[in-house]
Each structure stands twice: as C-alpha cells, then as structure tokens.
Scaffold this active site. Structure first.
Site, short mmCIF file in Angstrom:
data_model
loop_
_atom_site.label_atom_id
_atom_site.label_comp_id
_atom_site.label_asym_id
_atom_site.label_seq_id
_atom_site.Cartn_x
_atom_site.Cartn_y
_atom_site.Cartn_z
N ASP A 10 109.09 51.61 -4.75
CA ASP A 10 108.11 52.45 -5.42
C ASP A 10 108.22 53.85 -4.80
O ASP A 10 108.79 54.01 -3.71
CB ASP A 10 106.71 51.86 -5.20
CG ASP A 10 105.62 52.79 -5.68
OD1 ASP A 10 105.71 53.27 -6.83
OD2 ASP A 10 104.69 53.06 -4.90
N ASP A 12 105.43 56.85 -5.29
CA ASP A 12 104.16 57.44 -4.87
C ASP A 12 103.39 56.50 -3.95
O ASP A 12 103.07 55.37 -4.31
CB ASP A 12 103.30 57.77 -6.10
CG ASP A 12 103.98 58.81 -6.96
OD1 ASP A 12 104.29 59.89 -6.43
OD2 ASP A 12 104.22 58.55 -8.15
N LYS A 55 99.86 61.12 -17.57
CA LYS A 55 99.34 61.42 -18.91
C LYS A 55 98.21 60.45 -19.26
O LYS A 55 97.19 60.85 -19.83
CB LYS A 55 100.48 61.32 -19.95
CG LYS A 55 101.52 62.41 -19.82
CD LYS A 55 102.52 62.41 -20.98
CE LYS A 55 103.50 61.27 -20.90
NZ LYS A 55 104.45 61.34 -19.78
N THR A 125 105.85 57.36 -11.84
CA THR A 125 105.87 58.82 -11.87
C THR A 125 107.08 59.34 -12.67
O THR A 125 108.08 58.66 -12.84
CB THR A 125 105.87 59.37 -10.43
OG1 THR A 125 105.39 60.71 -10.43
CG2 THR A 125 107.24 59.35 -9.81
N SER A 126 106.98 60.58 -13.14
CA SER A 126 108.01 61.16 -14.00
C SER A 126 109.33 61.36 -13.26
O SER A 126 109.34 61.63 -12.05
CB SER A 126 107.54 62.52 -14.52
OG SER A 126 106.29 62.37 -15.15
C1 XBP Z 1 102.05 56.45 -9.33
C2 XBP Z 1 101.35 57.05 -10.45
C3 XBP Z 1 101.83 58.33 -11.00
C4 XBP Z 1 101.53 59.59 -10.26
C5 XBP Z 1 101.69 60.80 -11.15
O1 XBP Z 1 102.02 55.01 -9.38
O2 XBP Z 1 100.44 56.47 -11.01
O3 XBP Z 1 101.21 58.47 -12.21
O4 XBP Z 1 100.20 59.53 -9.79
O5 XBP Z 1 102.91 60.89 -11.78
P1 XBP Z 1 103.14 54.14 -8.66
P2 XBP Z 1 103.03 61.51 -13.28
O6 XBP Z 1 103.24 54.62 -7.24
O7 XBP Z 1 102.62 52.73 -8.70
O8 XBP Z 1 104.42 54.27 -9.42
O9 XBP Z 1 101.99 62.56 -13.45
O10 XBP Z 1 104.44 62.05 -13.36
O11 XBP Z 1 102.84 60.36 -14.26
MG MG Z 2 102.71 53.60 -5.49
#
Ligand code: XBP
Ligand code: MG
Length: 242
Positions: A10, A12, A55, A125-126
């Site tokens: 993962d 974030d 989003k 995340t993007s």
């Molecule tokens: C991470 C997220 C992401 C980020 C923002 O979850 O929920 O949405 O907060 O990224 P995980 P974006 O760690 O479980 O993947 O704004 O690019 O969507």
């Molecule tokens: Mg995470």
C-alpha cells in the site's frame, strides 16, 4: 504452500505518512484556489479517511455540507476539476520533499530487490501521486523496481473492495498465496484479505486504533523488520482451507 514471491505495498500510510501533511494540505489548497470556504482540520480529515479515494471523499463531504449542490448535474465534473487541482498541489508538495518514506521501508525495498522478491503496489491513491512519491523518495532507478503499480482508478471499486489487489495479481501472474500485502489500515487489510493475501499491518498516524483481525503481524512501523522476518511470518500463515 508457495514461498514468498512478491511484496505488494500500500502507499498512503504504509510507504509514507502522506495523509495528514500531504493529501490533507493539498485538498485544503485546492479548496482555497476554488474560493471554497472549506477546510479539513486534522481530526476532520481522520473521519473522512473512512471514505477511500480522493474524489469519493470530496463528493462525500460535499453531500454532507451542501446536498442540493452536490446533487447537481455538473457535480461529477466539479469534483474532477477540484481533484485535479488537489493532485497538482500534492505532487508539488511531494516533489518539494514534503513527504518521507517511513522508517524501515527503504531497507526492506532494497533487501527484497536484492533477493529477487518482486515488488508491486496496490493503492487507492492516484497514479501521479505514486509516481511523484517513488521518484522523489527512492530516485528514478529504484522507483522502476516496482513491477506492477495498481493505483487510483484502474479499478472502479476502491478499497476495502479487493479489486485493486486482484488487478495487481493478474498482472503479476502470481497466485495470492505467493504474495504478502503490507498495509496500514482496516480498509486496506480488508481489500488484501478479500483477494486472498496474507497481510502485515504497519499502523500509522490515522490508523493506530482501528480494529483489524487475522494479520500476520500488527506493528506500529517497519523499523528493524527485515526480509527474513517477513518470510518467517509468511511461512506461518494459515492455508485458506484451515
Ligand atoms: C489512500 C486513500 C487516498 C488518498 C488520496 O488509501 O484513500 O484516497 O487519501 O489520494 P490507501 P487521491 O492507503 O488504502 O490506498 O486523492 O489521489 O484519491
Ligand atoms: Mg493506506
């Protein structure tokens, strides 16, 4: 049972503490750019993290504070534009050095690479955010070590749905029981387990108290955890039929 062939990370909260001082700040800058009177403070953002995906999180917030406007015909386009600004701010913040890898991560990535364990990413995340984070923190060459990057909208259903993990496994051509997921959150653990992967949990700033079950290890971080330790935990996982 298979030996460990791949680590699926993962991003974030796991590779780096991106949320509080990265994504949150970027959202607030995008709100200011758009002249919106919105501001997500640290605890508010913690609650909003229950909605995965930027989003999706924006739309959820908008529906809460102004349901009529959020139901408008152009709401999707407004959210997309706002999110594009947020992504630009986040990438700039990361490229300026505003986000570091969590302790222990770099060592594990290097060790896995040296021992020919495949590296992959499964994240909500993007893709632009992942790219900026990997290039800035690891450098161009090490960033290319990830064989597959499953990010953002590659699947419609974001975590806790298992889809992004299935997407990554498909492209790796590996079965789930040859892969270990590393996650920081309950939603991430549910996604990985839903796709049949064993999980090591590395809790972060926003996920310290989340209830999570059936992980191979429940940690406050990866500092001092080496590949041999991950392999040891992985070897003790239960087969799905047990
Ligand atoms: C991470 C997220 C992401 C980020 C923002 O979850 O929920 O949405 O907060 O990224 P995980 P974006 O760690 O479980 O993947 O704004 O690019 O969507
Ligand atoms: Mg995470």
């Amino acid at each position: 049972m298979n030996a460990l062939r791949a680590l699926v990370w993962d991003v974030d909260g796991t590779l780096a503490e991106t949320e509080r001082d990265g994504h949150r700040v970027a959202f607030n800058r995008a709100f200011a750019d758009a002249g919106l009177p919105w501001h997500w403070d640290v605890p508010t953002y913690g609650e909003l993290l229950k909605v995965t995906g930027g989003k999706e999180r924006l739309l959820h917030w908008w529906r809460r504070v102004d349901p009529a406007a959020a139901a408008g015909a152009d709401a999707g386009a407004v959210v997309r534009r706002l999110h594009e600004r947020k992504t630009a701010h986040y990438v700039a913040l990361v490229e300026a050095g505003g986000v570091a890898l969590r302790p222990g991560v770099r060592c594990l990535l290097d060790e896995a690479h040296a021992q020919r364990i495949v590296l992959a990413i499964a994240t909500t995340t993007s893709a632009a955010n992942v790219d900026a984070l990997l290039r800035t923190t690891l450098g161009e060459a090490a960033a290319r070590r990830f064989a597959v990057v499953g990010a953002g909208d590659v699947v419609a259903a974001k975590k806790p749905a298992p889809d992004v993990y299935r997407w990554v496994l498909d492209r790796l051509g590996l079965p789930p029981d040859a892969c270990l997921a590393i996650e920081d959150s309950a939603a991430g653990v549910a996604a990985a387990q839903g796709a049949g992967l064993a999980v090591v949990l590395t809790r972060g700033l926003y996920t310290r108290d989340e209830p999570v079950a059936d992980v191979l290890a429940d940690l406050d971080g990866l500092d001092g955890v080496d590949l041999a330790t991950l392999q040891h935990w992985f070897a003790r996982r239960r087969a799905p039929a047990d």
